[in-house]
Design a protein around this motif. Structure first.
Motif, PDB file in Angstrom:
ATOM      1  N   ASN A 132      46.457  25.701  12.610  1.00  0.00           N
ATOM      2  CA  ASN A 132      46.885  25.582  13.995  1.00  0.00           C
ATOM      3  C   ASN A 132      48.317  25.083  14.048  1.00  0.00           C
ATOM      4  OD1 ASN A 132      47.015  22.543  14.437  1.00  0.00           O
ATOM      5  ND2 ASN A 132      44.906  22.735  13.744  1.00  0.00           N
ATOM      6  N   GLN A 137      65.249  13.614  12.433  1.00  0.00           N
ATOM      7  CA  GLN A 137      64.172  14.355  11.768  1.00  0.00           C
ATOM      8  C   GLN A 137      62.847  14.141  12.484  1.00  0.00           C
ATOM      9  OE1 GLN A 137      63.994  13.805   7.543  1.00  0.00           O
ATOM     10  NE2 GLN A 137      66.218  13.754   7.308  1.00  0.00           N
ATOM     11  N   GLY A 138      61.876  14.938  12.113  1.00  0.00           N
ATOM     12  CA  GLY A 138      60.544  14.743  12.639  1.00  0.00           C
ATOM     13  C   GLY A 138      59.794  13.691  11.844  1.00  0.00           C
ATOM     14  N   PRO A 139      58.687  13.210  12.374  1.00  0.00           N
ATOM     15  CA  PRO A 139      57.911  12.198  11.654  1.00  0.00           C
ATOM     16  C   PRO A 139      57.346  12.745  10.347  1.00  0.00           C
ATOM     17  CG  PRO A 139      57.241  12.357  13.960  1.00  0.00           C
ATOM     18  CD  PRO A 139      58.122  13.531  13.686  1.00  0.00           C
ATOM     19  N   GLN A 158      50.907  22.736  16.696  1.00  0.00           N
ATOM     20  CA  GLN A 158      50.917  21.837  17.844  1.00  0.00           C
ATOM     21  C   GLN A 158      52.349  21.579  18.285  1.00  0.00           C
ATOM     22  OE1 GLN A 158      48.401  18.333  17.145  1.00  0.00           O
ATOM     23  NE2 GLN A 158      47.371  19.417  15.480  1.00  0.00           N
ATOM     24  N   ASN A 191      44.400  17.820   0.822  1.00  0.00           N
ATOM     25  CA  ASN A 191      45.051  16.745   1.565  1.00  0.00           C
ATOM     26  C   ASN A 191      46.114  17.298   2.482  1.00  0.00           C
ATOM     27  OD1 ASN A 191      43.564  14.624   0.511  1.00  0.00           O
ATOM     28  ND2 ASN A 191      44.859  14.477  -1.287  1.00  0.00           N
ATOM     29  N   SER A 192      45.770  18.354   3.215  1.00  0.00           N
ATOM     30  CA  SER A 192      46.753  18.917   4.121  1.00  0.00           C
ATOM     31  C   SER A 192      47.059  17.897   5.210  1.00  0.00           C
ATOM     32  CB  SER A 192      46.233  20.211   4.729  1.00  0.00           C
ATOM     33  OG  SER A 192      45.038  19.988   5.429  1.00  0.00           O
ATOM     34  N   LYS A 193      48.299  17.906   5.632  1.00  0.00           N
ATOM     35  CA  LYS A 193      48.722  16.934   6.623  1.00  0.00           C
ATOM     36  C   LYS A 193      49.565  17.628   7.671  1.00  0.00           C
ATOM     37  CE  LYS A 193      50.480  14.506   3.321  1.00  0.00           C
ATOM     38  NZ  LYS A 193      50.157  15.384   2.193  1.00  0.00           N
ATOM     39  N   LEU A 194      49.614  17.048   8.852  1.00  0.00           N
ATOM     40  CA  LEU A 194      50.425  17.588   9.930  1.00  0.00           C
ATOM     41  C   LEU A 194      51.890  17.451   9.541  1.00  0.00           C
ATOM     42  CD1 LEU A 194      49.447  18.789  12.598  1.00  0.00           C
ATOM     43  CD2 LEU A 194      49.932  16.595  13.680  1.00  0.00           C
ATOM     44  N   LEU A 196      42.864  17.627  11.459  1.00  0.00           N
ATOM     45  CA  LEU A 196      44.207  17.799  11.984  1.00  0.00           C
ATOM     46  C   LEU A 196      44.239  18.466  13.347  1.00  0.00           C
ATOM     47  CD1 LEU A 196      46.174  18.615   8.734  1.00  0.00           C
ATOM     48  CD2 LEU A 196      45.899  16.451   9.935  1.00  0.00           C
ATOM     49  N   VAL A 237      42.726   7.849   3.248  1.00  0.00           N
ATOM     50  CA  VAL A 237      42.457   9.275   3.099  1.00  0.00           C
ATOM     51  C   VAL A 237      43.599   9.960   2.359  1.00  0.00           C
ATOM     52  CG1 VAL A 237      42.153  11.455   4.348  1.00  0.00           C
ATOM     53  CG2 VAL A 237      41.029   9.369   5.169  1.00  0.00           C
ATOM     54  N   ASP A 238      44.834   9.599   2.701  1.00  0.00           N
ATOM     55  CA  ASP A 238      46.001  10.252   2.115  1.00  0.00           C
ATOM     56  C   ASP A 238      47.152   9.266   2.090  1.00  0.00           C
ATOM     57  OD1 ASP A 238      47.756  13.421   2.816  1.00  0.00           O
ATOM     58  OD2 ASP A 238      48.160  11.828   1.373  1.00  0.00           O
ATOM     59  N   ASP A 246      49.575  22.548  10.872  1.00  0.00           N
ATOM     60  CA  ASP A 246      48.438  22.146  10.072  1.00  0.00           C
ATOM     61  C   ASP A 246      48.236  23.244   9.031  1.00  0.00           C
ATOM     62  OD1 ASP A 246      44.844  22.012  10.852  1.00  0.00           O
ATOM     63  OD2 ASP A 246      45.946  21.637   8.991  1.00  0.00           O
ATOM     64  N   TYR A 280      53.573   6.893  10.255  1.00  0.00           N
ATOM     65  CA  TYR A 280      54.612   7.886  10.031  1.00  0.00           C
ATOM     66  C   TYR A 280      55.972   7.186   9.932  1.00  0.00           C
ATOM     67  CZ  TYR A 280      51.517  11.733  11.546  1.00  0.00           C
ATOM     68  OH  TYR A 280      50.508  12.652  11.662  1.00  0.00           O
ATOM     69  N   GLN A 334      46.430  13.413  18.133  1.00  0.00           N
ATOM     70  CA  GLN A 334      46.867  12.109  17.653  1.00  0.00           C
ATOM     71  C   GLN A 334      47.628  11.413  18.788  1.00  0.00           C
ATOM     72  OE1 GLN A 334      48.861  12.072  13.844  1.00  0.00           O
ATOM     73  NE2 GLN A 334      47.646  13.801  13.082  1.00  0.00           N
ATOM     74  N   LEU A 356      47.934  22.516  21.619  1.00  0.00           N
ATOM     75  CA  LEU A 356      47.569  23.011  20.296  1.00  0.00           C
ATOM     76  C   LEU A 356      47.157  24.458  20.426  1.00  0.00           C
ATOM     77  CD1 LEU A 356      45.252  21.309  17.691  1.00  0.00           C
ATOM     78  CD2 LEU A 356      44.750  23.629  18.441  1.00  0.00           C
ATOM     79  N   GLN A 411      59.642  19.681   5.239  1.00  0.00           N
ATOM     80  CA  GLN A 411      59.177  19.911   6.592  1.00  0.00           C
ATOM     81  C   GLN A 411      58.930  21.389   6.773  1.00  0.00           C
ATOM     82  OE1 GLN A 411      62.227  17.614   8.727  1.00  0.00           O
ATOM     83  NE2 GLN A 411      60.602  16.203   9.229  1.00  0.00           N
ATOM     84  N   PHE A 446      55.803  18.015  10.637  1.00  0.00           N
ATOM     85  CA  PHE A 446      56.666  18.165  11.804  1.00  0.00           C
ATOM     86  C   PHE A 446      58.003  18.790  11.443  1.00  0.00           C
ATOM     87  CE2 PHE A 446      54.540  15.718  15.162  1.00  0.00           C
ATOM     88  CZ  PHE A 446      53.575  15.053  14.437  1.00  0.00           C
ATOM     89  N   GLY A 447      58.557  19.549  12.392  1.00  0.00           N
ATOM     90  CA  GLY A 447      59.918  20.032  12.264  1.00  0.00           C
ATOM     91  C   GLY A 447      60.903  18.953  12.668  1.00  0.00           C
ATOM     92  N   GLN A 497      47.297   7.708   5.783  1.00  0.00           N
ATOM     93  CA  GLN A 497      46.232   7.960   6.753  1.00  0.00           C
ATOM     94  C   GLN A 497      44.995   7.187   6.333  1.00  0.00           C
ATOM     95  OE1 GLN A 497      45.193  12.108   7.306  1.00  0.00           O
ATOM     96  NE2 GLN A 497      43.205  11.606   8.200  1.00  0.00           N
ATOM     97  N   LEU A 531      54.381  11.811   7.492  1.00  0.00           N
ATOM     98  CA  LEU A 531      53.200  10.977   7.267  1.00  0.00           C
ATOM     99  C   LEU A 531      53.369  10.116   6.017  1.00  0.00           C
ATOM    100  CD1 LEU A 531      50.238  10.302   8.116  1.00  0.00           C
ATOM    101  CD2 LEU A 531      49.537  12.008   6.428  1.00  0.00           C
TER     102      LEU A 531
END
Lengths: 113, 116
Positions: free
Chosen positions: A31, B41-43, A33, A98-101, B101, B55-56, A92, B35, B105, A48, A2, A103-104, B48, B45
């Motif tokens: 960015n 914890q946070g979500p 969010q 294949n970058s993905k969001l 991104l 995609v991923d 981001d 997710y 969402q 964002l 994370q 989360f903390g 997708q 992924l």
């Protein structure tokens, strides 16, 4: 792993006070969010901020971004009991096909009436 | 507009059993995400989709997890066989167009899975 790390882990304030939550990250980003998650519910997108922005406002929310320190803060002014929730920052990343969001772990905010 | 729908909301199973979750995204949203959110914890992924293509899925444990999005609308996520560490909330999200991104969402309420 994370990317975002929020601070503090938990915050308890009185209704009407301001709440400040911080997020630090490790790699360069496109960015950042902020999301809110009420107990037992899905996440709601709050705001964002792009990597070339320093500050952004939305209603009672103010977000700042310092890319030199790789950190962001979320300020909620004049808090209400309804603001009680978990808050997550999500990044981001700049690189990677294949970058993905990412989360903390989140901050638990309790606003006492 | 109607939000992202998920079912069931709660599921309790024993380890080694199989389970399936269903998601219906917001109408017209081309991108769909699954997710996994472990308690505290946070979500994270898992997969997708862009329309009905993947995609991923780099973080999907493919030996036990599978997902499909037939016809580019609804999606199902399956776990077979389940392990104790799969206990989590499974969130479905959708976004409007390209899945970039910086798009907002929209998340469903999630399915809370407990594996005993």
């Amino acid at each position: 792993s994370q990317q975002g790390e929020e601070d503090p882990q938990a915050l308890s304030i009185q209704e009407g006070e301001n709440a400040t939550m911080n997020c630090s990250y490790k790699t360069s980003i496109n960015n950042l969010q902020w999301y809110r998650q009420n107990s037992g519910r899905g996440l709601v997108h709050l705001i964002l901020i792009r990597s070339n922005e320093r500050e952004k406002h939305s209603g009672r929310l103010r977000v700042t971004l310092d890319t030199s320190k790789k950190s962001s803060s979320l300020l909620i002014t004049a808090s209400r009991a309804a603001d009680t929730a978990s808050y997550f920052c999500a990044t981001d990343p700049l690189s990677g096909a294949n970058s993905k969001l990412t989360f903390g772990k989140g901050i638990t905010l309790s606003v006492r009436p | 507009e109607a939000g992202v729908a998920q079912s069931p909301r709660y599921k309790i199973i024993e380890k080694r059993q199989s389970v399936a979750f269903w998601c219906n995204p917001i109408s017209g949203h081309a991108t769909l995400y699954w997710y996994q959110q472990i308690l505290g914890q946070g979500p994270k992924l898992l997969i997708q989709f862009q329309n009905n293509g993947v995609v991923d899925d780099s973080q999907l444990p493919k030996d036990r997890f599978s997902a499909e999005r037939l016809k580019g609308v609804d999606s199902t996520l399956k776990i077979q066989p389940a392990k104790l560490e799969d206990s989590a909330v499974y969130l479905c999200a959708s976004s409007l167009a390209t899945g970039r991104l910086w798009e907002t969402q929209y998340f469903g309420p999630g399915t809370r899975l407990l594996v005993l």
